[in-house]
Motif scaffolding. Structure first.
Motif, mmCIF file in Angstrom:
data_model
loop_
_atom_site.group_PDB
_atom_site.id
_atom_site.type_symbol
_atom_site.label_atom_id
_atom_site.label_comp_id
_atom_site.label_asym_id
_atom_site.label_seq_id
_atom_site.Cartn_x
_atom_site.Cartn_y
_atom_site.Cartn_z
ATOM 1 N N ARG A 15 0.831 -1.207 0.000
ATOM 2 C CA ARG A 15 0.000 0.000 0.000
ATOM 3 C C ARG A 15 0.866 1.258 0.000
ATOM 4 O O ARG A 15 1.722 1.423 0.864
ATOM 5 C CB ARG A 15 -0.885 -0.005 1.246
ATOM 6 N N ASN A 37 -6.631 12.637 9.013
ATOM 7 C CA ASN A 37 -5.956 11.477 9.609
ATOM 8 C C ASN A 37 -5.679 10.453 8.518
ATOM 9 O O ASN A 37 -6.526 10.170 7.680
ATOM 10 C CB ASN A 37 -6.834 10.818 10.677
ATOM 11 N N GLY A 38 -4.485 9.931 8.540
ATOM 12 C CA GLY A 38 -4.158 8.880 7.580
ATOM 13 C C GLY A 38 -3.836 9.390 6.189
ATOM 14 O O GLY A 38 -3.683 8.600 5.263
ATOM 15 N N LYS A 41 0.756 12.412 6.390
ATOM 16 C CA LYS A 41 1.599 13.497 6.898
ATOM 17 C C LYS A 41 2.823 12.964 7.629
ATOM 18 O O LYS A 41 3.964 13.332 7.323
ATOM 19 C CB LYS A 41 0.783 14.398 7.847
ATOM 20 N N SER A 42 2.582 12.083 8.605
ATOM 21 C CA SER A 42 3.712 11.523 9.365
ATOM 22 C C SER A 42 4.619 10.711 8.454
ATOM 23 O O SER A 42 5.840 10.729 8.592
ATOM 24 C CB SER A 42 3.205 10.640 10.499
ATOM 25 N N THR A 43 4.012 9.996 7.527
ATOM 26 C CA THR A 43 4.799 9.175 6.617
ATOM 27 C C THR A 43 5.697 10.058 5.748
ATOM 28 O O THR A 43 6.883 9.761 5.552
ATOM 29 C CB THR A 43 3.854 8.344 5.733
ATOM 30 N N GLN A 82 5.586 12.127 16.471
ATOM 31 C CA GLN A 82 4.206 12.345 16.918
ATOM 32 C C GLN A 82 3.996 11.781 18.313
ATOM 33 O O GLN A 82 3.270 12.340 19.120
ATOM 34 C CB GLN A 82 3.245 11.673 15.921
ATOM 35 N N HIS A 197 -2.792 20.035 12.970
ATOM 36 C CA HIS A 197 -4.213 19.732 12.786
ATOM 37 C C HIS A 197 -5.083 20.971 12.960
ATOM 38 O O HIS A 197 -6.120 21.094 12.344
ATOM 39 C CB HIS A 197 -4.667 18.644 13.765
#
Ligand SMILES: Nc1ncnc2c1ncn2[C@@H]1O[C@H](COP(=O)(O)OP(=O)(O)OP(=O)(O)O)[C@@H](O)[C@H]1O
Ligand SMILES: [Mg+2]
Lengths: 260, 355
Positions: A15, A37-38, A41-43, A82, A197
């Motif tokens: 994925r 969310n999802g 961003k963190s990735t 995070q 956020h």
């Protein structure tokens, strides 16, 4: 000097969580990354910091991070994750000192204490980190990050703060305080990239905003260009209104309640 | 800003405390060494020997044999094994980010034991030139390989994206231990009488078989592992924040982990090879030190070497005097003293075992 990401792709198994995102973040700017969310961003931030395997290129101050050793990267950028979990009962000041391990600012032994004072927690220096409240722990982690790259500019090169939701568990006063820390770091010549956020806080403090949606770049630009009802409603998939009250130029985002 | 900082309450400097502790522990170790040399089945006393040495009088033959061939190698082995067990415990806990990880508990000791048993039983079947090449290093080296393979396997199984699941780690350790035990059990059937005696003796965990040959066999591997471990302090501190953050502050995480795994395997393997399964030193020593002077690995690791050596030597003294003239296996002594401490740790920090 800048932090440039080109065509970043990150996959977890088969994925793809980030699908070809580019970004040019300038030193002197606070660059915000927003999105649901999802949305990756963190990735994406994980690719910028080299902590996730990715395709594409990340150029930090003119050098490809793939060619840099961990300690060379650590000398130019610090990363606030995070969430952190600390394995052993270090005290607050010991945690902040961990940020110095790369040895850059290692000799400056008052830096950790000053970093703690900067986030308003110097009086907690001797406490056990594991006993802190969620917001306190987050601020201590920020102090650790600040201590690592204490000077916004060193030897003519900007340093970078890469922050993943730096204010997510803070009260309103400390949200403002932390955003001002980020801003003054940028004003002094450093670079800041922050996942956010709170869109209104972002509107106030960011110079550029990257909107991610389903791993793709939906928009990038100044707050007044990006924070529009159209873009935000598409990004978040709900009806969001944007008005521009004083001070002029700073958009204000308000959700429309569907059932009223 | 400076004025603001001066008004703050003083922060206890645990680094200074750890350094002070270092000297205290060193003193304690010297006392333990003296106690160890003094204790034994024969009536040779250290003070008597010392007086005569100072006066320049020849030692009797008995005194020479007892001191140089029995007590000194036993002391040297206690020093090496105690330091190795405590330090590999501390490194393992740092690596797995959990104060309950211990080579003995999670199957690394069992894996090393399997390697040693393989070497004892099958070593005789090796071609002569290979045996000559490895000499008396064969058993420690095989134990090192066994420990290394099991540490690696354990880490693969229980760590995902830099986070270790304690439950998985402990369960995988049980599985590894069972597997090693089963294979060892098979080997016991094919062993001849002499090998069987070796195995039984070895399995009890004891310093009683100490000899200079064994010290020389295990010493280099252990010293190498300790040296490598002492260089890991900074890296393990960083790892306490997780693998990603450790990399962010400039640590070469992959290399550090490989070195840590090799060091644990070498220290555990060599210790197990010469002294069998001696438990609890690796978990109790680092825990006591963390209580006394904090978890900073830069001081924790050297202090663990000192305290581990001290405790093992004292346990060996107890093993020799408790039921004199007979002798207890030292593994029994460390278990009787260590297991309650371990339970106490669990009781105080029940949250640790939650996944
Ligand atoms: N370790 C992982 N393994 C598999 N999938 C993952 C992993 N981490 C994240 N993902 C998936 O990748 C996508 C992007 O995750 P990411 O953490 O980047 O989101 P985010 O934008 O930071 O969200 P949030 O606002 O909740 O922090 C999500 O669909 C998530 O489920
Ligand atoms: Mg995120």
């Amino acid at each position: 000097m800048s932090l440039v990401a080109e065509e970043i792709r990150v996959a977890y198994g088969r994925r793809e969580a980030v699908r070809g995102v580019g970004l040019v973040a300038l030193a002197g700017h606070v660059t915000a990354i927003v999105g649901p969310n999802g949305s990756g961003k963190s990735t994406f931030l994980g690719a910028l910091t080299g902590s996730l395997p990715f395709r594409g290129t990340v150029i930090l101050n003119g050098r490809d991070i793939a060619t840099l050793k961990p300690w060379q990267q650590a000398a130019e950028r610090a990363v606030l994750p995070q969430a952190t979990h600390l394995a052993f009962p270090f005290t607050v000041i010991e945690v902040v000192r961990l940020g110095l391990q790369s040895g850059i600012a290692g000799a400056r032994s008052d830096v950790p204490m000053r970093a703690l004072a900067r986030v308003g927690l110097a009086h907690h220096a001797g406490r056990s980190f594991q006993d802190l409240s969620g917001g306190e722990a987050q601020r201590v982690m920020l102090a650790r990050v600040l201590a690592q790259v204490w000077e916004p500019v060193a030897e003519g090169r900007p340093r970078w703060l890469l922050l993943d939701e730096p204010v997510s568990s803070l009260d309103i006063a400390h949200q403002v305080q932390v955003m001002e820390i980020a801003r003054s770091f940028a004003r002094a010549g450093g670079g800041v990239v922050a996942v956010m956020h709170d869109l209104n806080l972002t509107a106030l403090h960011a110079d550029r905003i990257l909107v991610l949606c389903e791993g793709r770049r939906l928009a990038f630009g100044a707050p007044s260009e990006v924070l529009t009802s159209d873009i935000l409603s598409r990004a978040y998939g709900c009806n969001l209104g944007v008005s521009v009250p004083p001070p002029p130029g700073v958009p204000y985002v308000l959700p429309h309640a569907a059932s009223l | 800003m400076a004025a603001v900082l001066e008004d703050l309450p003083a922060v206890p400097d645990r680094m200074a405390r750890a350094r002070a502790l270092h000297w205290g522990l060193a003193g304690l170790l010297v006392l333990a060494c003296i106690a160890s040399l003094e204790t034994g089945a024969t009536g040779v006393s250290l003070s008597g020997v010392a007086t005569r040495l100072v006066q320049g009088v020849e030692l009797t033959r008995t005194e020479r044999v007892v001191l140089y061939d029995i007590r000194l190698p036993r002391l040297a082995m206690g020093l090496l094994v105690g330091a190795a067990l405590a330090v590999s415990g501390a490194v393992m806990q740092g690596l797995f980010r959990n104060p309950l990880a211990d080579p003995g508990l999670v199957g690394v000791g069992a894996g090393a034991g399997l390697g040693a048993i393989l070497a004892i039983v099958l070593g005789a079947a090796l071609p002569g030139w290979l045996l000559g090449l490895t000499g008396n290093q064969l058993t420690p080296f095989a134990a090192f390989l066994g420990g290394w393979a099991s540490t690696l396997l354990l880490y693969r199984v229980s760590t995902r994206q830099g986070r270790t699941s304690v439950a998985t780690m402990l369960l995988a350790g049980i599985a590894l231990g069972a597997l090693a035990g089963a294979v060892s059990g098979i080997l016991v059937y094919v062993a001849d009488d002499r090998q069987l005696r070796d195995l039984t003796f070895w399995g009890l965990g004891s310093l009683a078989g100490a000899s200079w040959i064994k010290v020389l066999a295990a010493g280099p591997l252990i010293l190498l592992a300790l040296g490598a471990a002492f260089a890991l302090g900074r890296g393990l501190n960083g790892l306490a924040l997780g693998e990603a953050t450790a990399a962010h502050i400039g640590i070469d995480v992959q290399r550090m982990k490989s070195v840590a795994i090799l060091a644990v395997a070498a220290a555990t393997g060599a210790a197990v090879a010469v002294s069998g399964g001696i438990g609890f030193i690796g978990i109790v020593v680092p825990h006591l030190l963390r209580l006394a002077s904090g978890p900073d690995h830069r001081t924790l690791l050297p202090n663990a070497a000192l305290l581990g050596a001290t405790l093992l030597i004292l346990a060996d003294v107890i093993a020799r005097v408790a039921i004199a003239p007979a002798e207890l296996p030292i593994g029994i002594v460390t278990a009787i003293l260590g297991a309650p401490v371990f339970l106490w740790i669990l009781l105080k920090r029940r949250g640790l075992v939650a996944p």
